[in-house]
Design a protein around this motif. Structure first.
Motif, PDB file in Angstrom:
ATOM      1  N   TYR A 187       0.830  -1.195   0.000  1.00  0.00           N
ATOM      2  CA  TYR A 187       0.000   0.000   0.000  1.00  0.00           C
ATOM      3  C   TYR A 187       0.870   1.254   0.000  1.00  0.00           C
ATOM      4  N   SER A 188       0.255   2.357  -0.341  1.00  0.00           N
ATOM      5  CA  SER A 188       0.956   3.636  -0.290  1.00  0.00           C
ATOM      6  C   SER A 188       0.966   4.151   1.152  1.00  0.00           C
ATOM      7  N   ARG A 189       1.832   5.094   1.396  1.00  0.00           N
ATOM      8  CA  ARG A 189       1.902   5.710   2.723  1.00  0.00           C
ATOM      9  C   ARG A 189       0.562   6.345   3.081  1.00  0.00           C
ATOM     10  N   TYR A 190      -0.088   6.972   2.116  1.00  0.00           N
ATOM     11  CA  TYR A 190      -1.385   7.600   2.358  1.00  0.00           C
ATOM     12  C   TYR A 190      -2.446   6.567   2.749  1.00  0.00           C
ATOM     13  N   GLN A 191      -2.468   5.414   2.069  1.00  0.00           N
ATOM     14  CA  GLN A 191      -3.429   4.362   2.411  1.00  0.00           C
ATOM     15  C   GLN A 191      -3.193   3.846   3.828  1.00  0.00           C
ATOM     16  N   VAL A 192      -1.938   3.668   4.189  1.00  0.00           N
ATOM     17  CA  VAL A 192      -1.583   3.190   5.530  1.00  0.00           C
ATOM     18  C   VAL A 192      -2.000   4.216   6.583  1.00  0.00           C
ATOM     19  N   LEU A 193      -1.754   5.476   6.290  1.00  0.00           N
ATOM     20  CA  LEU A 193      -2.109   6.547   7.220  1.00  0.00           C
ATOM     21  C   LEU A 193      -3.622   6.595   7.436  1.00  0.00           C
TER      22      LEU A 193
ATOM     23  N   GLY B 244       0.236   3.051  13.798  1.00  0.00           N
ATOM     24  CA  GLY B 244      -1.153   3.470  13.799  1.00  0.00           C
ATOM     25  C   GLY B 244      -1.296   4.944  14.140  1.00  0.00           C
ATOM     26  N   ILE B 245      -0.211   5.540  14.629  1.00  0.00           N
ATOM     27  CA  ILE B 245      -0.209   6.959  14.983  1.00  0.00           C
ATOM     28  C   ILE B 245       1.008   7.673  14.397  1.00  0.00           C
ATOM     29  N   SER B 246       2.181   7.075  14.583  1.00  0.00           N
ATOM     30  CA  SER B 246       3.437   7.712  14.175  1.00  0.00           C
ATOM     31  C   SER B 246       4.273   6.782  13.301  1.00  0.00           C
ATOM     32  N   PHE B 247       5.151   7.399  12.508  1.00  0.00           N
ATOM     33  CA  PHE B 247       6.090   6.653  11.676  1.00  0.00           C
ATOM     34  C   PHE B 247       7.446   6.580  12.374  1.00  0.00           C
ATOM     35  N   TRP B 248       8.096   5.419  12.240  1.00  0.00           N
ATOM     36  CA  TRP B 248       9.387   5.168  12.875  1.00  0.00           C
ATOM     37  C   TRP B 248      10.348   4.567  11.862  1.00  0.00           C
TER      38      TRP B 248
ATOM     39  N   LYS C 200      18.596   0.975  16.271  1.00  0.00           N
ATOM     40  CA  LYS C 200      18.152   2.224  16.884  1.00  0.00           C
ATOM     41  C   LYS C 200      16.892   2.716  16.175  1.00  0.00           C
ATOM     42  N   GLU C 201      15.861   3.058  16.966  1.00  0.00           N
ATOM     43  CA  GLU C 201      14.602   3.546  16.414  1.00  0.00           C
ATOM     44  C   GLU C 201      14.528   5.059  16.530  1.00  0.00           C
ATOM     45  N   ARG C 202      13.929   5.654  15.496  1.00  0.00           N
ATOM     46  CA  ARG C 202      13.808   7.107  15.474  1.00  0.00           C
ATOM     47  C   ARG C 202      12.442   7.510  14.922  1.00  0.00           C
ATOM     48  N   LEU C 203      11.780   8.419  15.593  1.00  0.00           N
ATOM     49  CA  LEU C 203      10.506   8.960  15.156  1.00  0.00           C
ATOM     50  C   LEU C 203      10.745   9.846  13.938  1.00  0.00           C
ATOM     51  N   LEU C 204       9.905   9.677  12.891  1.00  0.00           N
ATOM     52  CA  LEU C 204      10.065  10.449  11.662  1.00  0.00           C
ATOM     53  C   LEU C 204       8.758  11.105  11.248  1.00  0.00           C
ATOM     54  N   PRO C 205       8.838  12.257  10.573  1.00  0.00           N
ATOM     55  CA  PRO C 205       7.627  12.795   9.954  1.00  0.00           C
ATOM     56  C   PRO C 205       7.263  11.911   8.765  1.00  0.00           C
ATOM     57  N   SER C 206       6.007  11.847   8.432  1.00  0.00           N
ATOM     58  CA  SER C 206       5.563  10.926   7.372  1.00  0.00           C
ATOM     59  C   SER C 206       6.268  11.173   6.047  1.00  0.00           C
ATOM     60  N   TRP C 207       6.553  12.414   5.702  1.00  0.00           N
ATOM     61  CA  TRP C 207       7.168  12.705   4.410  1.00  0.00           C
ATOM     62  C   TRP C 207       8.602  12.200   4.294  1.00  0.00           C
ATOM     63  N   ARG C 208       9.204  11.776   5.402  1.00  0.00           N
ATOM     64  CA  ARG C 208      10.573  11.227   5.360  1.00  0.00           C
ATOM     65  C   ARG C 208      10.574   9.703   5.242  1.00  0.00           C
ATOM     66  N   THR C 209       9.407   9.104   5.063  1.00  0.00           N
ATOM     67  CA  THR C 209       9.289   7.650   4.937  1.00  0.00           C
ATOM     68  C   THR C 209       8.959   7.283   3.493  1.00  0.00           C
ATOM     69  N   PRO C 210       9.158   6.016   3.090  1.00  0.00           N
ATOM     70  CA  PRO C 210       8.859   5.620   1.706  1.00  0.00           C
ATOM     71  C   PRO C 210       7.386   5.859   1.348  1.00  0.00           C
ATOM     72  N   ALA C 211       7.154   6.306   0.127  1.00  0.00           N
ATOM     73  CA  ALA C 211       5.795   6.605  -0.326  1.00  0.00           C
ATOM     74  C   ALA C 211       5.017   5.340  -0.665  1.00  0.00           C
ATOM     75  N   HIS C 212       5.702   4.265  -1.023  1.00  0.00           N
ATOM     76  CA  HIS C 212       5.035   3.031  -1.439  1.00  0.00           C
ATOM     77  C   HIS C 212       5.737   1.817  -0.836  1.00  0.00           C
TER      78      HIS C 212
END
Length: 85
Positions: free
Chosen positions: A8-14, A35-39, A46-58
């Motif tokens: 799925y796309s990032r938008y569908q997942v969101l 379900g709330i935030s992207f990591w 090491k895990e890091r919180l990311l804004p959605s636009w910094r994650t893969p689109a698909h």
């Protein structure tokens, strides 16, 4: 069964608001949506919180047992015969 699973796309997942993951292109990084935030988890774990636009689109996947509307849309429909009186 894994080959039949859809991505799925990032938008569908969101919009689905369900847990999802995306394995990057073999660089040892993995992306996760809780379900709330992207990591992002790097190769060292090491895990890091990311804004959605910094994650893969698909390329996002839900759990195989997910029963959300998005995943159900790809499953075959259960057809029951109609009884005619």
């Amino acid at each position: 069964m894994d080959a039949e699973r859809h991505t799925y796309s990032r938008y569908q997942v969101l919009c689905a608001e369900r847990k999802a993951w995306n394995d990057s292109d073999g660089e040892g990084e993995a992306y996760y949506y809780d379900g709330i935030s992207f990591w992002r988890r790097d190769a060292k774990g090491k895990e890091r919180l990311l804004p959605s636009w910094r994650t893969p689109a698909h390329g996002w996947r839900h759990d195989a047992a997910c029963d959300c509307d998005l995943c159900r849309a790809h499953r075959p429909a259960q057809v029951r015969p109609l009884s005619v009186a």
